[in-house]
Design a protein around this motif. Structure first.
Motif, short mmCIF file in Angstrom:
data_model
loop_
_atom_site.label_atom_id
_atom_site.label_comp_id
_atom_site.label_asym_id
_atom_site.label_seq_id
_atom_site.Cartn_x
_atom_site.Cartn_y
_atom_site.Cartn_z
N TYR A 105 0.86 -1.28 0.11
CA TYR A 105 -0.21 0.06 -0.03
C TYR A 105 0.88 1.25 -0.04
CZ TYR A 105 -4.23 -2.57 1.24
OH TYR A 105 -5.37 -3.52 1.30
N PRO A 106 1.23 1.69 -0.98
CA PRO A 106 2.31 2.66 -0.97
C PRO A 106 1.58 3.97 -0.66
CG PRO A 106 1.70 1.84 -3.51
CD PRO A 106 1.31 0.68 -2.40
N GLY A 107 2.20 4.94 0.06
CA GLY A 107 1.33 5.90 0.44
C GLY A 107 0.56 5.94 1.82
N LEU A 108 0.22 4.86 2.24
CA LEU A 108 -0.34 4.56 3.35
C LEU A 108 0.42 5.24 4.87
CD1 LEU A 108 -2.68 3.05 5.17
CD2 LEU A 108 -0.97 1.16 5.33
N ARG A 109 -0.16 6.04 5.35
CA ARG A 109 0.34 6.75 6.59
C ARG A 109 0.42 5.52 7.59
NH1 ARG A 109 -2.72 9.80 8.77
NH2 ARG A 109 -4.52 9.74 7.29
N GLN A 110 1.69 5.06 8.00
CA GLN A 110 1.97 4.24 9.07
C GLN A 110 2.04 4.93 10.48
OE1 GLN A 110 4.76 1.00 8.30
NE2 GLN A 110 4.67 1.82 5.91
N GLU A 111 0.91 5.10 10.87
CA GLU A 111 0.68 5.97 12.11
C GLU A 111 -0.13 5.19 13.34
OE1 GLU A 111 -0.78 9.68 10.98
OE2 GLU A 111 0.86 10.32 9.76
N TYR A 112 -0.17 5.61 14.39
CA TYR A 112 -1.36 5.17 15.22
C TYR A 112 -2.45 6.00 14.91
CZ TYR A 112 2.34 2.25 17.39
OH TYR A 112 3.44 1.16 17.44
N ASP A 113 -3.22 5.71 13.94
CA ASP A 113 -4.26 6.53 13.65
C ASP A 113 -4.87 5.71 12.58
OD1 ASP A 113 -6.37 8.26 12.79
OD2 ASP A 113 -4.97 9.90 12.12
N SER A 114 -6.07 4.97 13.05
CA SER A 114 -6.61 3.94 11.95
C SER A 114 -7.44 4.96 10.91
CB SER A 114 -7.88 3.33 12.85
OG SER A 114 -7.15 2.50 13.77
N PHE A 115 -7.60 6.16 11.02
CA PHE A 115 -8.18 6.93 9.67
C PHE A 115 -7.14 6.72 8.65
CE2 PHE A 115 -8.46 10.79 7.31
CZ PHE A 115 -9.70 10.67 6.78
N ALA A 116 -6.05 6.47 8.98
CA ALA A 116 -5.20 6.36 7.64
C ALA A 116 -5.58 5.23 6.67
CB ALA A 116 -3.64 5.87 8.36
N PHE A 117 -6.40 4.04 7.08
CA PHE A 117 -6.67 3.13 6.22
C PHE A 117 -7.84 3.74 5.61
CE2 PHE A 117 -3.94 0.21 8.54
CZ PHE A 117 -3.65 -0.78 7.49
N VAL A 118 -8.86 4.40 6.38
CA VAL A 118 -10.02 4.78 5.64
C VAL A 118 -9.48 5.93 4.68
CG1 VAL A 118 -12.18 6.35 5.98
CG2 VAL A 118 -11.39 4.43 7.78
N ASP A 119 -8.63 6.67 4.85
CA ASP A 119 -8.15 7.64 4.04
C ASP A 119 -7.43 7.05 2.65
OD1 ASP A 119 -7.71 10.48 3.34
OD2 ASP A 119 -5.82 10.15 3.61
N TYR A 120 -6.61 6.18 3.02
CA TYR A 120 -5.86 5.56 1.76
C TYR A 120 -6.78 4.72 0.82
CZ TYR A 120 -2.86 2.45 -0.72
OH TYR A 120 -2.14 1.92 -1.58
N HIS A 121 -7.65 4.02 1.32
CA HIS A 121 -8.60 3.22 0.40
C HIS A 121 -9.86 4.40 -0.25
CE1 HIS A 121 -7.35 -0.50 1.37
NE2 HIS A 121 -7.65 -0.56 2.67
N LEU A 122 -10.20 5.15 0.43
CA LEU A 122 -11.07 6.30 -0.24
C LEU A 122 -10.19 7.30 -1.09
CD1 LEU A 122 -13.77 7.03 2.42
CD2 LEU A 122 -13.88 5.46 0.62
N SER A 123 -9.17 7.63 -0.93
CA SER A 123 -8.38 8.40 -1.69
C SER A 123 -7.98 7.75 -2.76
CB SER A 123 -7.07 8.81 -1.05
OG SER A 123 -7.26 9.71 0.09
N SER A 124 -7.75 6.39 -3.02
CA SER A 124 -7.48 5.34 -4.13
C SER A 124 -8.90 5.23 -4.89
CB SER A 124 -7.16 4.05 -3.54
OG SER A 124 -7.04 3.22 -4.71
N LEU A 125 -9.96 5.16 -4.10
CA LEU A 125 -11.19 5.06 -5.07
C LEU A 125 -11.33 6.56 -5.72
CD1 LEU A 125 -13.95 3.94 -5.64
CD2 LEU A 125 -14.91 4.88 -3.46
N LEU A 126 -11.21 7.47 -5.14
CA LEU A 126 -11.53 8.82 -5.84
C LEU A 126 -10.57 9.23 -6.79
CD1 LEU A 126 -12.52 10.84 -2.52
CD2 LEU A 126 -14.24 10.02 -4.46
N GLN A 127 -9.60 8.26 -6.80
CA GLN A 127 -8.53 8.76 -7.95
C GLN A 127 -9.14 8.16 -9.15
OE1 GLN A 127 -4.58 7.50 -6.66
NE2 GLN A 127 -4.30 9.01 -5.45
N ARG A 128 -9.67 6.84 -8.85
CA ARG A 128 -10.17 6.16 -10.17
C ARG A 128 -11.62 6.60 -10.53
NH1 ARG A 128 -7.71 1.89 -6.86
NH2 ARG A 128 -6.23 0.69 -8.24
N HIS A 129 -12.33 7.07 -9.36
CA HIS A 129 -13.61 7.35 -9.51
C HIS A 129 -14.01 8.71 -8.65
CE1 HIS A 129 -18.36 6.20 -9.39
NE2 HIS A 129 -18.17 7.40 -9.93
#
Length: 649
Positions: free
Chosen positions: A476-500
């Protein structure tokens, strides 16, 4: 079907395959394939496979794995089913390939030889595949589109080790069993460590729709080969605005998905809870099968989850060969530790207990394959929580997020903070609103960020800044490896919005569920609990063609006139009684809240676990106690989440 494991040397010096280790790996997953087993290794290429077989397609020894083509240029281990293998076989035979078995595994061999790694795009089914090409000296590890079948791997000790279940990896002497602070942190929110993390450091889950390729120089590449958005066929948007167009396609896609999943050389059936999803499953199967075998589980001490009369109504309507099991708290408790063992890592879904017992009932009744209803609620907008979030998003979140400046948001937060201080969920929503974060994080969440920070502040070895994980970064290039679970939400939805870029709120919800909750929580639960009973679960609602179609369907048709699952219910009217379709949704669950409060077995056992945790967790355990006393009515999910974690430690 089946289970696989293996090793491939990447950089270890003076390495040779130990057949005994492969045997031990296979023994650890024997429940996945009690019918036969085999190991194979090649020290020249420094690769070895272990395989456990659950016989479903072609019961003869010709279908045994690991399987090789006649020329011995390709070796394969495969867990799953390829539903279109007969069509593939016909095409491959026309190209000159001569079969020695009736198995779908053999079609995979020849499909790879004919089309290379692109063969995976031709597959319809569920699968975890390990394939080695002797000519190119390349290894592929492949997980299916939706993530129905699990596949774990590790690079510890300079060896690429892989298996259907983590427990097989612990048989390898170079594997170190250590808790992953990142995996643990995100587990507390998502109720399972999100892929590619697991709860163990250096052990990973291959995400759904990904494969690993290792070339002849031992370079490792992680490839996303499938995405439900980019895979969509271009169709006129106006077609999806037409309700009849949608219902006609849903009907045909569901019938096709059901029919293809009936392929089997052993008895099959269906899990029947009595809800609309499992009932519709049975109704669809009845279009192709004279007498469906159905299986229902209920709790003797959980009347709030008792759907027996509805299951019996559906069974009577379709004349099924119906079987029931009623389990008590004692029977649930007796399975708790075996459940922890079979799950490998914490997965805090109490449905694991009834799921196992209904799978055991099916197996004891002579059934090896069962259709299940996973995915329907996610595809068709079936949860009341979805409806509440969409209403809140449409009425408040979207308008205010778009037009209110950050300074005003912070002022509003400061004003309302005293009034919501004791409502941790509302405080979290307010914080996300101010920070321009997403409203929807998933359909099943345990602890929010405020709660986790108070729990973890002085514990878990004072994690501080997380260690950077190169494997996670490559997957998952660009995933923020932080103690913050929003990082996963943001990574996946940002990926979606790049495509759609124009994906609406409901499409974002579905995409996030397809990337996180479905493959790693619901489907992992279904696979592990069914396979613990040596039963294969099949999910017709998650046929990739139906998934892709439903992504296109507009929100106004998924949730219409205040009716959740509107389109599915409209199609179901042709097959099911109206009272079954429109009755109040109960949900497939277990009475954990009752067990915690009034149980005879769980409370004392969990009290011992909690006491042990307090000595290990210190300040965090005190914070948990405070949370429990302040919010006892809403703590059952969190308590189950913690107990499953503490059972591991």
């Amino acid at each position: 079907m089946c289970g696989l494991a293996g090793v491939y040397n990447i950089s270890r010096q003076d390495f040779s395959i130990d057949e005994r280790l492969l045997e031990k790996m296979g023994q650890k997953i024997a429940h996945r394939g009690p019918d036969a087993h085999a190991v194979w290794f090649n020290n020249e290429d420094q690769i070895g496979f272990a395989f456990r077989r659950l016989q479903i397609i072609d019961l003869s020894s010709a279908a045994m794995q690991p399987m090789f083509d006649r020329e011995k240029t390709v070796a394969i281990c495969f867990n799953g089913e390829i539903y279109n293998h007969l069509a593939l076989r016909k095409e491959l035979e026309s190209l000159g390939y001569q079969y020695f078995s009736q198995s779908d595994t053999e079609s995979l061999l020849y499909a790879y030889k004919e089309w290379g790694i692109d063969f995976i795009h031709r597959l319809e089914g569920m699968f975890a595949i390990a394939l080695y090409d002797f000519t190119k000296h390349r290894l592929y590890l492949i997980r299916d589109r939706i993530g129905v079948k699990p596949l774990y791997f590790s690079l510890q000790g300079g060896v690429l080790s892989f298996a259907s279940e983590i427990k097989a990896l612990w048989e390898l002497p170079w594997m170190e069993k250590k808790i992953s602070q990142q995996g643990l942190y995100h587990y507390l929110t998502f109720m399972v460590a999100p892929a590619p993390y697991t709860i163990f450091e250096g052990v990973y889950k291959l995400p759904a729709g990904y494969f690993i390729a290792v070339d002849d120089k031992k370079n490792i590449e992680f490839v996303e080969w499938y995405n439900p958005v980019t895979a969509l066929t271009a169709q006129e948007k106006q077609q999806f605005e037409d309700e009849d167009f949608c219902t006609d396609n849903i009907r045909s896609l569901l019938l096709e998905a059901t029919k293809k999943r009936l392929i089997s050389d052993v008895p099959f059936g269906a899990f029947l809870s009595g809800g609309v999803d499992s009932s519709f499953n049975v109704a669809l199967m009845a279009q192709f099968v004279d007498r469906v075998k159905t299986f229902t589980v209920a709790f003797s001490d959980g009347p709030e989850f008792d759907e027996l009369r509805w299951a019996r109504k559906v069974a009577d309507k379709f004349g099924t060969d119906h079987h029931e099991i009623i389990i008590s708290e004692k029977e649930a408790f007796d399975f708790y530790e075996p459940m922890v063992y079979h799950l490998d890592e914490p997965l805090s879904d109490c449905v694991c207990i009834p799921f196992y017992h209904v799978a055991r009932l099916a197996k004891d009744s002579g059934v090896t394959v069962a259709q299940v209803g996973e995915g329907s609620d996610e595809l068709f907008f079936g949860y009341s929580t979805y409806a509440r979030q969409k209403h809140f998003y449409d009425r408040w979140w979207q308008p205010t997020s778009k037009f209110l400046p950050a300074l005003m948001k912070r002022a509003v937060q400061g004003f309302v903070k005293p009034f919501i201080a004791h409502h941790l969920g509302r405080a979290e929503i307010m914080d996300n609103w101010v920070k321009n974060r997403r409203l929807f994080w998933g359909g099943a969440l345990a602890f929010n960020e405020h709660q986790k920070h108070s729990i973890l502040k002085h514990d878990f070895d004072s994690p501080g800044k997380p260690t950077h994980d190169d494997v996670v970064a490559k997957i998952y290039p660009g995933l923020r490896q932080e103690y913050d679970s929003f990082a996963f939400v943001d990574y996946h939805l940002s990926s979606l919005l790049q495509r759609h870029p124009n994906a609406d709120f409901c499409q974002q919800m579905l995409y996030l569920e397809l990337k996180q909750r479905l493959p790693e929580l619901l489907l992992m639960r279904a696979d592990k609990m069914a396979m613990a009973a040596s039963v294969e679960a099949r999910e017709p609602f998650l046929d990739h063609k139906l998934v892709e179609f439903m992504y296109h369907v507009p929100a106004r048709l998924k949730f219409k006139n205040g009716v959740t699952k509107y389109l599915l219910k409209k199609v179901a009217k042709e097959f099911l009684p109206a009272d079954v379709i429109h009755r109040k949704k109960m949900g497939f669950a277990a009475p954990t809240e009752r067990w915690f409060a009034q149980g005879r077995y769980f409370p004392s056992y969990f009290a011992q676990q909690t006491s042990h945790a307090q000595s290990s967790f210190g300040h965090g355990a005190a914070c948990i106690e405070k949370l429990y006393h302040n919010h006892p009515a809403h703590f059952a999910v969190q308590n189950w989440t913690l107990q499953n974690l503490w059972a591991l430690r």
